[in-house]
Design a protein around this motif. Structure first.
Motif, PDB file in Angstrom:
ATOM      1  N   SER A  12       0.824  -1.211   0.000  1.00  0.00           N
ATOM      2  CA  SER A  12       0.000   0.000   0.000  1.00  0.00           C
ATOM      3  C   SER A  12       0.861   1.266   0.000  1.00  0.00           C
ATOM      4  N   ASP A  60      -3.642  -2.643   2.308  1.00  0.00           N
ATOM      5  CA  ASP A  60      -4.781  -2.168   3.098  1.00  0.00           C
ATOM      6  C   ASP A  60      -6.064  -2.751   2.526  1.00  0.00           C
ATOM      7  N   THR A  65     -11.173   1.454   9.434  1.00  0.00           N
ATOM      8  CA  THR A  65     -10.539   0.558  10.403  1.00  0.00           C
ATOM      9  C   THR A  65     -10.949   0.991  11.809  1.00  0.00           C
ATOM     10  N   GLU A 110      -5.077  -1.773   9.413  1.00  0.00           N
ATOM     11  CA  GLU A 110      -4.269  -1.289   8.305  1.00  0.00           C
ATOM     12  C   GLU A 110      -3.173  -2.301   7.971  1.00  0.00           C
ATOM     13  N   ASP A 184      -1.782  12.029   8.406  1.00  0.00           N
ATOM     14  CA  ASP A 184      -2.893  11.276   8.985  1.00  0.00           C
ATOM     15  C   ASP A 184      -3.878  12.153   9.756  1.00  0.00           C
TER      16      ASP A 184
END
Length: 226
Positions: A12, A60, A65, A110, A184
């Protein structure tokens, strides 16, 4: 005899890099293929370099998640995946399965979490190479776990983590907690960059130590920490 290394591929982390590196690569029917070509080439090189070793490819899973439930703002500002990349992923998965390489896609977690688990579950005498470009993986590095960025040709061991981040692998999570992660959408201490956070951790040991001594840290950044 020691076992062959376990090689964990954070596929990923390479998808977008391959996609943006080869944006104009297409099949005769105009299907974009840059991500497929880039990741497939990386995997072929690994197979040539480590022909008898255990190579596991991790992606992923689609959807959210457990982190999204813990913190709804997690990655909230990220744009959705471009459709030209999305259409390549099932074909890339098919190609990986056709090569016989194990492909792991675990719902609700993840790829990072799967890689961390597989790294820790390796045999005690087995070396682990994590093929990734993700800085978060630095927290997994130890005497038998190293990071390999095949696109940059960089291999990182414990000394490499300390040289890059200013703290050992076991303090990477504390460092990231202090500085946050814009990618993030995780806030840190305003004004606390990597060097400041590394200095605090060196002086006070760990995140709990930094918080316990927050009153000793002056200036605006000290105020922000408190």
């Amino acid at each position: 005899m020691p076992q062959d290394p376990r090689i964990l591929v954070d596929a990923s982390s390479f998808l977008y890099r391959a996609f943006h590196a080869l944006p104009d690569l297409r099949a005769p029917d105009n299907l974009p293929t840059g991500a497929i070509y880039g990741v497939a080439n990386m995997l072929r090189r690994l197979q040539k370099e480590y022909p008898s070793d255990e190579i596991i490819v991790i992606f992923d899973a689609p959807g959210g998640t457990f982190r999204d439930r813990l913190y709804p703002e997690y990655k909230a500002h990220r744009p959705s995946m471009p459709e030209e990349l999305r259409v390549q992923i099932p074909l890339l998965h098919d190609w990986i399965r056709a090569t016989g390489l194990p492909l792991v896609i675990e719902p609700d977690v993840e790829a990072d979490d799967v890689i961390g688990t597989l790294a820790r579950e390796a045999a005690p005498d087995q070396q682990v190479l994590i093929v990734t470009g993700d800085k978060d993986m630095a927290q997994l590095v130890n005497s038998r776990v190293r990071l390999v960025d095949t696109m940059k040709g960089i291999e990182t061991d414990v000394a490499g983590v300390e040289e890059r981040f200013g703290v050992p692998p076991e303090r990477i999570a504390d460092l990231l907690a202090l500085i946050g992660d814009k990618v993030d959408n995780i806030p840190g201490v305003p004004g606390a960059g990597p060097k400041t956070a590394a200095r605090w951790l060196t002086q006070y040991g760990d995140l709990d130590g930094v918080l316990a001594h927050a009153g000793d840290i002056g200036g605006k950044v000290g105020e922000a920490l408190r």
